[in-house]
Design a protein around this motif. Sequence first.
Motif, PDB file in Angstrom:
ATOM      1  N   UNK A 143       0.783  -1.295   0.040  1.00  0.00           N
ATOM      2  CA  UNK A 143      -0.012  -0.074  -0.043  1.00  0.00           C
ATOM      3  C   UNK A 143       0.776   1.370   0.077  1.00  0.00           C
ATOM      4  N   UNK A 144       1.936   1.351   0.701  1.00  0.00           N
ATOM      5  CA  UNK A 144       2.758   2.352   1.055  1.00  0.00           C
ATOM      6  C   UNK A 144       3.439   2.582  -0.593  1.00  0.00           C
ATOM      7  N   UNK A 145       3.914   1.423  -1.087  1.00  0.00           N
ATOM      8  CA  UNK A 145       4.691   1.396  -2.445  1.00  0.00           C
ATOM      9  C   UNK A 145       3.583   2.073  -3.475  1.00  0.00           C
ATOM     10  N   UNK A 146       2.214   1.580  -3.472  1.00  0.00           N
ATOM     11  CA  UNK A 146       1.314   2.311  -4.307  1.00  0.00           C
ATOM     12  C   UNK A 146       1.098   3.590  -4.024  1.00  0.00           C
ATOM     13  N   UNK A 189       1.916   6.548  -6.863  1.00  0.00           N
ATOM     14  CA  UNK A 189       0.817   7.232  -7.107  1.00  0.00           C
ATOM     15  C   UNK A 189       1.263   8.842  -7.128  1.00  0.00           C
ATOM     16  N   UNK A 190       1.920   8.960  -5.872  1.00  0.00           N
ATOM     17  CA  UNK A 190       2.397  10.452  -5.664  1.00  0.00           C
ATOM     18  C   UNK A 190       3.649  10.784  -6.543  1.00  0.00           C
TER      19      UNK A 190
END
Length: 178
Positions: A96-99, A103-104
Motif C-alpha cells: 500500500x505504501x509503495x502504491x 501514485x504520488x
Amino acid sequence: MQEESPALADDKSYAALGDRVTGILEAAEQAAAGIREEARGLAADLERKARAEAEQLKQQLTAEARELREEAEGYARDMRLAVEAYAKQHRRQAEEEARTVVAEAEKESAGMRQAAEQTVREVEADVRRRQEELRGEVRVLEHRKREALERLREIAAAVQDVLPAEELARDLQPQARN
C-alpha cells in the motif's frame, strides 16, 4: 526301679541334648526355609509391583511427553501462523505504501511534465516572438541600408558633379602613412 549310672545318665542327657539341638537346628532350618520362601514370594511380589509401577510411570511419562510435544507443536503452529499473518499484513502495508509512493510520484511527474510542457510552449512562443522582432529589425535595417545607399549614391553623384572623377578616385584611394 533301677538306678542308672551317672555316666549313662550323662550319655542320655547328651543324647537328649543332641536331639534337642538337632531339633532346634532342624526347626531353624525349616523356619529359615520358610522365611526364604516367604522372602522370595515377597521379593517376587515387590518385583511385580515395581514392574507394574515402572510400566505405569513409563506410560504416564510417555503420555506427558506426548502431551508436551503436541502442546509444543500447537504452539509452534500458532507462532508460525502468527508470523505468517504478521508478514502478510506487513507485506500488504508495504505494498500500500509503495502504491501510494508510486501514485504520488506519478502525480508529481505529471505536474512536472505539464510544467515542462508549459515552459516549452512559453519558450517557443518567446522564440517565435523574438524571431519576429528580429525579422522586423532586419527589415528596418535593410530599409535603412537601402536608404543610406540611396543617399550615398545621391551624394556620390553630387560629388561627381562637383569634382572631377580623377580627383575623386585619388581621394578615395587609401594613402600610405608616413
